[in-house]
Design a protein around this motif. Structure first.
Motif, mmCIF file in Angstrom:
data_model
loop_
_atom_site.group_PDB
_atom_site.id
_atom_site.type_symbol
_atom_site.label_atom_id
_atom_site.label_comp_id
_atom_site.label_asym_id
_atom_site.label_seq_id
_atom_site.Cartn_x
_atom_site.Cartn_y
_atom_site.Cartn_z
ATOM 1 N N ILE A 126 0.818 -1.216 0.000
ATOM 2 C CA ILE A 126 0.000 0.000 0.000
ATOM 3 C C ILE A 126 0.849 1.262 0.000
ATOM 4 O O ILE A 126 0.326 2.368 0.104
ATOM 5 C CB ILE A 126 -1.017 0.027 1.165
ATOM 6 C CG1 ILE A 126 -0.324 0.067 2.525
ATOM 7 C CG2 ILE A 126 -1.985 -1.125 1.065
ATOM 8 C CD1 ILE A 126 -1.263 0.402 3.673
ATOM 9 N N GLY A 127 2.175 1.089 -0.094
ATOM 10 C CA GLY A 127 3.048 2.250 -0.271
ATOM 11 C C GLY A 127 3.767 2.759 0.960
ATOM 12 O O GLY A 127 4.386 3.819 0.925
ATOM 13 N N VAL A 128 3.695 2.025 2.068
ATOM 14 C CA VAL A 128 4.436 2.447 3.258
ATOM 15 C C VAL A 128 5.903 2.092 3.015
ATOM 16 O O VAL A 128 6.224 0.956 2.681
ATOM 17 C CB VAL A 128 3.906 1.748 4.534
ATOM 18 C CG1 VAL A 128 4.720 2.151 5.753
ATOM 19 C CG2 VAL A 128 2.426 2.058 4.734
ATOM 20 N N ASP A 129 6.777 3.098 3.155
ATOM 21 C CA ASP A 129 8.188 2.831 2.865
ATOM 22 C C ASP A 129 8.850 2.045 3.995
ATOM 23 O O ASP A 129 8.424 2.074 5.147
ATOM 24 C CB ASP A 129 8.952 4.134 2.580
ATOM 25 C CG ASP A 129 8.955 5.067 3.761
ATOM 26 O OD1 ASP A 129 9.891 4.963 4.573
ATOM 27 O OD2 ASP A 129 8.022 5.895 3.862
ATOM 28 N N LYS A 165 10.561 0.248 9.599
ATOM 29 C CA LYS A 165 11.683 0.002 10.518
ATOM 30 C C LYS A 165 11.586 0.896 11.753
ATOM 31 O O LYS A 165 11.809 0.442 12.873
ATOM 32 C CB LYS A 165 13.018 0.235 9.809
ATOM 33 C CG LYS A 165 13.394 -0.861 8.847
ATOM 34 C CD LYS A 165 14.723 -0.553 8.169
ATOM 35 C CE LYS A 165 15.044 -1.588 7.122
ATOM 36 N NZ LYS A 165 16.289 -1.292 6.398
ATOM 37 N N GLU A 166 11.244 2.161 11.545
ATOM 38 C CA GLU A 166 11.106 3.076 12.677
ATOM 39 C C GLU A 166 9.993 2.609 13.619
ATOM 40 O O GLU A 166 10.144 2.641 14.842
ATOM 41 C CB GLU A 166 10.831 4.504 12.184
ATOM 42 C CG GLU A 166 12.036 5.160 11.548
ATOM 43 C CD GLU A 166 11.708 6.488 10.875
ATOM 44 O OE1 GLU A 166 10.508 6.854 10.788
ATOM 45 O OE2 GLU A 166 12.646 7.146 10.405
ATOM 46 N N PHE A 167 8.900 2.167 13.030
ATOM 47 C CA PHE A 167 7.792 1.669 13.834
ATOM 48 C C PHE A 167 8.219 0.445 14.643
ATOM 49 O O PHE A 167 7.992 0.375 15.855
ATOM 50 C CB PHE A 167 6.595 1.322 12.936
ATOM 51 C CG PHE A 167 5.473 0.663 13.680
ATOM 52 C CD1 PHE A 167 4.571 1.417 14.416
ATOM 53 C CD2 PHE A 167 5.318 -0.723 13.659
ATOM 54 C CE1 PHE A 167 3.536 0.806 15.116
ATOM 55 C CE2 PHE A 167 4.291 -1.331 14.361
ATOM 56 C CZ PHE A 167 3.397 -0.570 15.088
ATOM 57 N N LEU A 168 8.849 -0.523 13.970
ATOM 58 C CA LEU A 168 9.284 -1.742 14.653
ATOM 59 C C LEU A 168 10.317 -1.437 15.727
ATOM 60 O O LEU A 168 10.248 -1.985 16.835
ATOM 61 C CB LEU A 168 9.844 -2.750 13.648
ATOM 62 C CG LEU A 168 8.817 -3.392 12.717
ATOM 63 C CD1 LEU A 168 9.510 -4.247 11.671
ATOM 64 C CD2 LEU A 168 7.807 -4.210 13.500
ATOM 65 N N ASN A 169 11.262 -0.571 15.425
ATOM 66 C CA ASN A 169 12.273 -0.212 16.417
ATOM 67 C C ASN A 169 11.634 0.468 17.624
ATOM 68 O O ASN A 169 12.039 0.234 18.764
ATOM 69 C CB ASN A 169 13.354 0.682 15.813
ATOM 70 C CG ASN A 169 14.291 -0.093 14.910
ATOM 71 O OD1 ASN A 169 14.522 -1.274 15.118
ATOM 72 N ND2 ASN A 169 14.833 0.574 13.911
ATOM 73 N N GLY A 170 10.629 1.297 17.389
ATOM 74 C CA GLY A 170 9.918 1.933 18.494
ATOM 75 C C GLY A 170 9.196 0.901 19.355
ATOM 76 O O GLY A 170 9.211 0.981 20.578
#
Length: 124
Positions: free
Chosen positions: A101-104, A109-114
């Motif tokens: 759906i176009g999420v880079d 990675k930032e989300f997972l790292n958070g």
């Protein structure tokens, strides 16, 4: 057990017991309440509990010994590994869907790292 309207009650009970096994709340050879006791505890029909127990037996999560009760099988480690594999498969599909759906990848990675408590992705 809070009852959700979008899923049959017996499957909700199946999922809860499987989750308790996967998370170590229930261990091999732990005894489950009788059908009648579980129905009273959960305030659901005994036939619903019986159907859930039958499903769990078919999946080799529990076993019933006549006159003794219902117990978690000794296959806890195999069940935990299967659960782990299923969760990683779901995560993989979710990541693929996000990319579709176009999420880079940087945002993912930032989300997972958070979520993992790691603000510095370069250290991993």
């Amino acid at each position: 057990m809070p009852i959700k309207k979008n899923k049959p009650i017996y499957l909700q009970l199946v999922d809860r017991i499987k989750s308790e096994v996967a998370n170590g709340i229930l261990s091999a050879n732990d005894q489950l309440p009788s059908v009648r006791e579980m129905a009273l505890q959960e305030r659901i029909n005994p036939n619903t509990v019986a159907k859930a127990y039958k499903e769990l037996e078919a999946e080799d999560v529990i076993k019933t010994a006549a006159g003794k009760g219902t117990f978690v099988t000794g296959n806890v480690d195999r069940f935990k590994e299967n659960n782990r594999r299923q969760l990683f498969d779901q995560l993989s599909h979710t990541l693929s869907d996000l990319i579709q759906i176009g999420v880079d990848k940087k945002t993912i990675k930032e989300f997972l790292n958070g979520k993992l408590g790691n603000d510095d992705a370069e250290n991993q």
